[in-house]
Design an enzyme around this catalytic site. Structure first.
Site, PDB file in Angstrom:
ATOM      1  N   THR A 180       0.976  -1.289   0.017  1.00 18.73           N
ATOM      2  CA  THR A 180       0.240   0.102  -0.060  1.00 18.73           C
ATOM      3  C   THR A 180       1.030   1.181   0.007  1.00 18.73           C
ATOM      4  O   THR A 180       2.134   1.287   0.373  1.00 18.73           O
ATOM      5  CB  THR A 180      -0.996  -0.054   1.217  1.00 18.73           C
ATOM      6  OG1 THR A 180      -0.024  -0.051   2.328  1.00 18.73           O
ATOM      7  CG2 THR A 180      -1.698  -1.059   1.290  1.00 18.73           C
ATOM      8  N   GLU A 326      -5.657  -3.245  -1.446  1.00 20.97           N
ATOM      9  CA  GLU A 326      -6.082  -4.638  -1.009  1.00 20.97           C
ATOM     10  C   GLU A 326      -7.326  -5.256  -1.854  1.00 20.97           C
ATOM     11  O   GLU A 326      -7.677  -6.200  -1.672  1.00 20.97           O
ATOM     12  CB  GLU A 326      -6.690  -4.070   0.270  1.00 20.97           C
ATOM     13  CG  GLU A 326      -5.799  -4.239   1.460  1.00 20.97           C
ATOM     14  CD  GLU A 326      -5.303  -2.434   1.394  1.00 20.97           C
ATOM     15  OE1 GLU A 326      -5.710  -1.807   0.383  1.00 20.97           O
ATOM     16  OE2 GLU A 326      -4.968  -2.037   2.615  1.00 20.97           O
ATOM     17  N   LYS A 435     -15.000  16.052  12.244  1.00 19.43           N
ATOM     18  CA  LYS A 435     -16.006  16.040  13.347  1.00 19.43           C
ATOM     19  C   LYS A 435     -16.478  16.957  14.089  1.00 19.43           C
ATOM     20  O   LYS A 435     -15.514  17.428  14.895  1.00 19.43           O
ATOM     21  CB  LYS A 435     -15.884  14.590  14.558  1.00 19.43           C
ATOM     22  CG  LYS A 435     -15.742  13.102  13.527  1.00 19.43           C
ATOM     23  CD  LYS A 435     -14.569  12.446  14.265  1.00 19.43           C
ATOM     24  CE  LYS A 435     -14.127  11.522  13.104  1.00 19.43           C
ATOM     25  NZ  LYS A 435     -12.727  11.630  13.026  1.00 19.43           N
ATOM     26  N   TRP A 440     -20.723  14.693  11.495  1.00 17.85           N
ATOM     27  CA  TRP A 440     -19.670  14.628  10.584  1.00 17.85           C
ATOM     28  C   TRP A 440     -19.749  15.393   9.264  1.00 17.85           C
ATOM     29  O   TRP A 440     -21.183  15.791   8.569  1.00 17.85           O
ATOM     30  CB  TRP A 440     -19.689  12.973   9.943  1.00 17.85           C
ATOM     31  CG  TRP A 440     -19.317  11.916  10.755  1.00 17.85           C
ATOM     32  CD1 TRP A 440     -18.746  12.244  11.923  1.00 17.85           C
ATOM     33  CD2 TRP A 440     -19.325  10.628  10.865  1.00 17.85           C
ATOM     34  NE1 TRP A 440     -18.264  11.030  12.558  1.00 17.85           N
ATOM     35  CE2 TRP A 440     -18.785  10.148  11.840  1.00 17.85           C
ATOM     36  CE3 TRP A 440     -19.746   9.895   9.809  1.00 17.85           C
ATOM     37  CZ2 TRP A 440     -18.412   8.674  12.001  1.00 17.85           C
ATOM     38  CZ3 TRP A 440     -19.887   8.254   9.936  1.00 17.85           C
ATOM     39  CH2 TRP A 440     -19.115   7.823  11.002  1.00 17.85           C
TER      40      TRP A 440
HETATM   41  P1  ADP Z   1      -3.217   4.386   0.224  1.00 19.94           P
HETATM   42  O1  ADP Z   1      -4.386   3.739   1.166  1.00 19.94           O
HETATM   43  O2  ADP Z   1      -1.922   4.234   0.943  1.00 19.94           O
HETATM   44  O3  ADP Z   1      -3.550   5.554  -0.248  1.00 19.94           O
HETATM   45  P2  ADP Z   1      -4.434   2.801  -2.110  1.00 19.94           P
HETATM   46  O4  ADP Z   1      -3.873   3.237  -3.391  1.00 19.94           O
HETATM   47  O5  ADP Z   1      -4.798   1.511  -1.892  1.00 19.94           O
HETATM   48  O6  ADP Z   1      -3.342   3.271  -1.182  1.00 19.94           O
HETATM   49  O7  ADP Z   1      -5.697   3.847  -1.708  1.00 19.94           O
HETATM   50  C1  ADP Z   1      -6.926   3.412  -1.600  1.00 19.94           C
HETATM   51  C2  ADP Z   1      -7.727   4.493  -1.084  1.00 19.94           C
HETATM   52  O8  ADP Z   1      -8.005   5.574  -1.935  1.00 19.94           O
HETATM   53  C3  ADP Z   1      -9.219   4.237  -0.762  1.00 19.94           C
HETATM   54  O9  ADP Z   1      -9.305   3.567   0.556  1.00 19.94           O
HETATM   55  C4  ADP Z   1      -9.850   5.582  -0.851  1.00 19.94           C
HETATM   56  O10 ADP Z   1      -9.914   6.186   0.310  1.00 19.94           O
HETATM   57  C5  ADP Z   1      -9.075   6.420  -1.971  1.00 19.94           C
HETATM   58  N1  ADP Z   1      -9.656   6.112  -3.149  1.00 19.94           N
HETATM   59  C6  ADP Z   1      -9.391   5.491  -4.265  1.00 19.94           C
HETATM   60  N2  ADP Z   1     -10.239   5.763  -5.215  1.00 19.94           N
HETATM   61  C7  ADP Z   1     -11.113   6.869  -4.562  1.00 19.94           C
HETATM   62  C8  ADP Z   1     -12.351   7.413  -5.413  1.00 19.94           C
HETATM   63  N3  ADP Z   1     -12.560   7.107  -6.670  1.00 19.94           N
HETATM   64  N4  ADP Z   1     -12.682   8.273  -4.602  1.00 19.94           N
HETATM   65  C9  ADP Z   1     -12.371   8.454  -3.303  1.00 19.94           C
HETATM   66  N5  ADP Z   1     -11.385   8.152  -2.771  1.00 19.94           N
HETATM   67  C10 ADP Z   1     -10.765   7.006  -3.527  1.00 19.94           C
END
Ligand code: ADP
Length: 536
Positions: A180, A326, A435, A440
């Site tokens: 990640t 993931e 918050k 929220w």
């Molecule tokens: P990291 O968590 O380190 O940024 P990832 O690339 O796995 O690594 O990121 C996943 C996260 O990116 C998601 O849990 C979400 O918060 C955000 N994300 C991905 N796509 C979108 C989207 N289309 N809109 C909003 N958030 C997004």
């Protein structure tokens, strides 16, 4: 009663064989560091990939051994993508944008045995080479210059290879791994299987997902070290699509030139990339002749509705998707379901700005403190997900097992709202929600509304400690070059769209917003920077 069907393994070996047998004439074009275009066919790709797989076997690669890559998006990375898993190894794509110490940590944690690296990235490798223990390092001579002493030549490895004999592979064997990107914590390794990648590729190819087909030309802008470029290179190889790799040139002009010359029809990237491209198009609307059916997949962070609308003005379609390392990453893709055809175009834009609906075999639910939240378009809860390409644990990190519920769902850490049609709307990451006085506030909604203001280039909204309300929203804004706007003007712009208590108490104008290695806004850094803003 037993079925009478074959138990045929879902492995990448089949994808490679298919690419070679059925699609020999399909093209792979890569922009090299000197900006020239390297072209070869799937026939060349097939031959070279098998040669690489054979060479890895001859080096003594054992089942499950990790082979790391430190590479941009190009033909040789695609060869590694298929050769390593087909030789029963595990493709481990290293994120070249991380700090060298972090790359070393990840390579050591994964226990990478061999490394394939671009020659132009050797200066980066030199920064952490003493901290890692690769047995052999192969250098891809992208610049055409001789490989420096102390390293081995990737081209010689391929040309010296003997016959490749495909080893027996179980579909549940590990095929690839990715860490990640660490937006909200230490990097964690996710290990994909042959089966998960194959099923993910099949789903990606369906029309309601990305609809990537043999007739497409794919340009993956999202790096191949970021969740396998969202799996698109595997899908392209499976369907025999033409691929146009951008190499290290990710600026808008070079990308648009590549779109035009290679007739790109499907591309994938994060919002920052698309915002840059939009500005280039707005500056020179007549410069590029793009394909009428070009679709641009936007994920990794929320796609602002204003951006989707602006691209529509150029006849270019943004497809919003959501995913995580993931989840391989495809967790949801946006398309207008038939039952929504009757919506006005205004209402359809609101739907297109949502993150979409899960593809087949992916199931989602939103969990509030009181149980599963209803799909009513307003109740929020943590998005949980399960499916055949969703991780069931992290590589050698048993302490992180609380990321999975006792009934087997992955807790995404995102707060979402489901509507009656099954569309997911991400309100925030749990850590980014503001918050205020027990209520929220969605920072994502505020950010999307802020970037719709003509003077705003980028905006981040963060929750900052407040003596009375616990937290209050603070907006950090980058203005477009030559444009101006006051904090009051921006609040006036937001006022008609939000409850009064949602409006940011402060607007800070900055030159740039700090970003992660994958182009996401680093809100933790901003929160630190402005933590005392309301507490004097
Ligand atoms: P990291 O968590 O380190 O940024 P990832 O690339 O796995 O690594 O990121 C996943 C996260 O990116 C998601 O849990 C979400 O918060 C955000 N994300 C991905 N796509 C979108 C989207 N289309 N809109 C909003 N958030 C997004």
């Amino acid at each position: 009663m037993q079925g009478t069907m074959m138990n045929f393994p879902l492995t990448l070996t089949h994808v490679l064989e298919r690419a070679g047998r059925l699609y020999g004439d399909s093209q792979i074009v890569s922009r090299l560091p000197d900006k020239s275009l390297h072209c070869h066919s799937y026939r060349d790709f097939y031959r070279r990939t098998r040669a690489l797989a054979g060479a890895l076997q001859a080096l003594g690669l054992q089942k499950g051994d990790r082979v790391a890559t430190l590479m941009w998006n190009h033909y040789a990375h695609l060869e590694a993508y298929l050769a390593i898993p087909c030789a029963s190894g595990v493709l481990h794509t290293l994120n070249l944008r991380l700090h060298p110490d972090d790359i070393a940590f990840i390579a050591n944690h994964a226990r990478d045995r061999f490394l394939i690296v671009d020659d132009v990235l050797l200066p980066l490798l030199e920064k952490f080479k003493t901290q890692v223990k690769f047995e052999r390092i192969f250098v891809v001579p992208l610049t055409g210059k001789p490989v420096p002493d102390g390293y081995e030549d990737y081209e010689k490895l391929i040309s010296g290879s003997t016959q490749f004999v495909a080893p027996a592979i179980d579909e549940n064997d590990a095929a690839g791994m990715c860490y990640t990107s660490g937006t909200t914590g230490k990097p964690k390794g996710v290990v994909y299987t042959h089966r998960s990648i194959v099923l993910h590729s099949l789903a990606t190819a369906t029309v309601d997902c990305l609809g990537l087909s043999n007739r497409d030309t794919l340009c993956p802008i999202v790096p191949m070290f970021h969740v396998n470029a969202w799996g698109t290179p595997f899908t392209a190889a499976m369907v025999g699509a033409k691929i146009a790799f951008p190499g290290p040139h990710l600026d808008a002009v070079n990308l648009l030139d590549l779109y035009e010359s290679e007739k790109v029809t499907l591309s994938a990237g994060v919002p920052t990339i698309w915002m840059g491209m939009l500005q280039a198009l707005q500056k020179e609307p007549q410069r590029w002749k793009l394909q009428a059916n070009l679709r641009m997949v936007c994920g990794g962070a929320a796609a602002p509705e204003s951006m989707i609308r602006a691209f529509d003005q150029f006849g270019l379609r943004v497809i919003h998707g959501w995913g995580m390392t993931e989840t391989s990453p495809l967790g949801a893709v946006n398309y207008i379901k038939r039952e929504l055809d009757g919506l006005s175009s205004e209402d359809q834009y609101a739907v297109r700005a949502k993150q979409g609906v899960p593809p087949p075999f992916v199931e989602v639910r939103t969990m509030a403190e009181t149980g599963e939240a209803p799909w009513d378009g307003k109740s929020m809860g943590e998005l949980q997900i399960r499916g055949p390409w969703v991780a069931s644990g992290y590589h050698e990190l048993p302490a992180e097992s609380d990321k999975w519920t006792s009934d087997g769902w992955f807790r995404t850490g995102d707060i979402a709202i489901m509507d009656a049609h099954g569309y997911i709307k991400i309100a925030d990451r749990i850590k980014d929600l503001v918050k205020s006085g027990g209520e929220w506030i969605s920072s994502v909604d505020l950010e999307n509304a802020l970037v719709a203001h003509p003077a705003v280039q980028e905006a981040a909204v963060i929750g900052v400690p407040h003596p009375k309300w616990d937290e209050r929203p603070l907006a950090v804004v980058v203005l477009k070059p030559g444009q101006s706007a006051t904090a009051d003007a921006l609040r006036d712009h937001l006022a008609p769209q939000f409850a009064k208590f949602w409006l940011p108490d402060a607007v800070m104008f900055v030159d740039a917003i700090p970003k992660t290695s994958t182009g996401k806004m680093l809100k933790a850094t901003l929160r630190e920077q402005f933590q005392n803003h309301f507490i004097k």
